[in-house]
Design a protein around this motif. Structure first.
Motif, mmCIF file in Angstrom:
data_model
loop_
_atom_site.group_PDB
_atom_site.id
_atom_site.type_symbol
_atom_site.label_atom_id
_atom_site.label_comp_id
_atom_site.label_asym_id
_atom_site.label_seq_id
_atom_site.Cartn_x
_atom_site.Cartn_y
_atom_site.Cartn_z
ATOM 1 N N LEU A 33 1.793 -7.162 -1.591
ATOM 2 C CA LEU A 33 2.973 -6.182 -1.487
ATOM 3 C C LEU A 33 3.273 -5.375 -0.592
ATOM 4 O O LEU A 33 4.292 -5.004 -0.280
ATOM 5 C CB LEU A 33 2.958 -5.445 -2.858
ATOM 6 N N GLN A 34 2.002 -4.975 0.291
ATOM 7 C CA GLN A 34 2.333 -4.311 1.500
ATOM 8 C C GLN A 34 2.936 -5.218 2.653
ATOM 9 O O GLN A 34 2.514 -6.178 2.783
ATOM 10 C CB GLN A 34 1.118 -3.550 1.956
ATOM 11 N N ASP A 35 4.074 -4.561 3.102
ATOM 12 C CA ASP A 35 4.684 -5.314 4.334
ATOM 13 C C ASP A 35 5.205 -4.178 5.126
ATOM 14 O O ASP A 35 5.175 -2.956 5.095
ATOM 15 C CB ASP A 35 5.450 -6.288 3.871
ATOM 16 N N GLU A 36 5.822 -4.587 6.302
ATOM 17 C CA GLU A 36 6.703 -3.717 7.149
ATOM 18 C C GLU A 36 7.737 -2.721 6.352
ATOM 19 O O GLU A 36 7.921 -1.643 6.926
ATOM 20 C CB GLU A 36 7.410 -4.503 8.184
ATOM 21 N N THR A 37 8.253 -3.060 5.552
ATOM 22 C CA THR A 37 9.423 -2.365 4.920
ATOM 23 C C THR A 37 8.615 -1.386 3.675
ATOM 24 O O THR A 37 9.433 -0.313 3.538
ATOM 25 C CB THR A 37 10.411 -3.309 4.088
ATOM 26 N N ASN A 38 7.595 -1.724 3.647
ATOM 27 C CA ASN A 38 6.965 -0.494 2.579
ATOM 28 C C ASN A 38 5.405 -0.640 3.133
ATOM 29 O O ASN A 38 4.382 -0.935 2.388
ATOM 30 C CB ASN A 38 6.694 -1.189 1.279
ATOM 31 N N PRO A 39 5.099 -0.024 4.282
ATOM 32 C CA PRO A 39 3.868 0.059 5.058
ATOM 33 C C PRO A 39 2.713 0.904 4.348
ATOM 34 O O PRO A 39 1.562 0.859 4.571
ATOM 35 C CB PRO A 39 4.148 0.521 6.484
ATOM 36 N N ASN A 40 3.328 1.903 3.352
ATOM 37 C CA ASN A 40 2.211 2.884 2.869
ATOM 38 C C ASN A 40 1.993 2.493 1.495
ATOM 39 O O ASN A 40 1.532 3.226 0.572
ATOM 40 C CB ASN A 40 2.547 4.133 3.065
ATOM 41 N N PHE A 41 2.448 1.233 1.260
ATOM 42 C CA PHE A 41 2.435 0.822 -0.439
ATOM 43 C C PHE A 41 0.857 1.120 -0.981
ATOM 44 O O PHE A 41 0.544 1.596 -1.822
ATOM 45 C CB PHE A 41 2.982 -0.361 -0.667
ATOM 46 N N VAL A 42 -0.023 0.141 -0.510
ATOM 47 C CA VAL A 42 -1.430 0.323 -0.662
ATOM 48 C C VAL A 42 -2.081 1.663 -0.566
ATOM 49 O O VAL A 42 -2.515 1.671 -1.704
ATOM 50 C CB VAL A 42 -2.092 -0.717 0.356
ATOM 51 N N GLU A 43 -1.613 2.254 0.279
ATOM 52 C CA GLU A 43 -2.361 3.735 0.564
ATOM 53 C C GLU A 43 -1.781 4.370 -0.736
ATOM 54 O O GLU A 43 -2.836 5.224 -1.461
ATOM 55 C CB GLU A 43 -1.858 4.301 1.865
ATOM 56 N N VAL A 154 -5.769 -7.672 5.407
ATOM 57 C CA VAL A 154 -6.277 -6.914 6.533
ATOM 58 C C VAL A 154 -5.753 -5.597 6.438
ATOM 59 O O VAL A 154 -6.506 -4.383 6.351
ATOM 60 C CB VAL A 154 -5.843 -7.432 7.791
ATOM 61 N N VAL A 155 -4.320 -5.320 6.146
ATOM 62 C CA VAL A 155 -3.663 -3.952 6.054
ATOM 63 C C VAL A 155 -4.432 -3.344 4.618
ATOM 64 O O VAL A 155 -4.580 -2.039 4.842
ATOM 65 C CB VAL A 155 -2.115 -4.062 5.892
ATOM 66 N N PHE A 156 -4.469 -4.242 3.820
ATOM 67 C CA PHE A 156 -4.945 -3.386 2.503
ATOM 68 C C PHE A 156 -6.416 -2.883 2.807
ATOM 69 O O PHE A 156 -6.664 -1.821 2.432
ATOM 70 C CB PHE A 156 -5.025 -4.503 1.325
#
Length: 175
Positions: A33-43, A154-156
């Motif tokens: 679910l985390q992507d460029e449009t929602n970069p802080n979602f996982v955080e 990786v972002v997660f």
């Protein structure tokens, strides 16, 4: 450990979280679910999980010390905690939450007490597993240089691991 072994170790550790039943498919969905449009979602999800879980576990602990047990209140707290666990895919903890709620509905003090202890052990085991996993992930910055298909993972890992390490650090100092 050789640098070229770390990506393999990370992948094996991540897979073991699934194989041992600690996390479910929600863990993957959260990563995706985390992507460029929602970069802080996982955080945001991880921050809320640790904040909520600490608060809810304290509420449950306090309610468990009262006699007689208020099963309706305990069931409500546990439903909230289960929701938080579901948000990150904490499979074993979620299972114990369901068992606890069943004992609340049955009015079983002994069942609630035993299940709550098991749930806390599973919660603690998950935290330790994830802490170890994230420590390995961060021990070599390029260990998670993924194929393009795995970029959300990786972002997660980067965001969730930092929050987890911060949360664990605060817990460790309090002891």
């Amino acid at each position: 450990m050789e640098r070229n072994q770390l990506p393999r170790q990370v992948a094996l550790m991540r897979q073991s979280l699934f194989d041992q039943g600690y996390v479910d498919e929600q863990f993957i969905q959260l990563e995706e679910l985390q992507d460029e449009t929602n970069p802080n979602f996982v955080e945001e999800v991880a921050t809320l999980f640790y904040k909520d879980s600490a608060r809810l576990l304290a509420n449950i602990d306090q309610a468990m010390d009262r006699t007689p047990l208020d099963f309706a209140k305990l069931e409500n707290y546990m439903q909230q905690f289960k929701g938080s666990c579901s948000s990150i895919g904490a499979k074993k903890v979620k299972h114990e939450c369901t068992e606890f709620r069943d004992y609340c509905r049955a009015g079983s003090t002994d069942g609630c007490m035993g299940t709550f202890q098991r749930m806390k052990r599973e919660y603690s085991a998950l935290r330790k597993k994830l802490e170890t996993y994230f420590q390995v992930c961060f021990s070599y910055p390029n260990a998670l240089k993924p194929p393009k298909l795995h970029t959300p993972i990786v972002v997660f890992n980067m965001v969730f691991g930092t929050i987890f390490a911060t949360s664990v650090g605060k817990t460790s100092r309090a002891k």
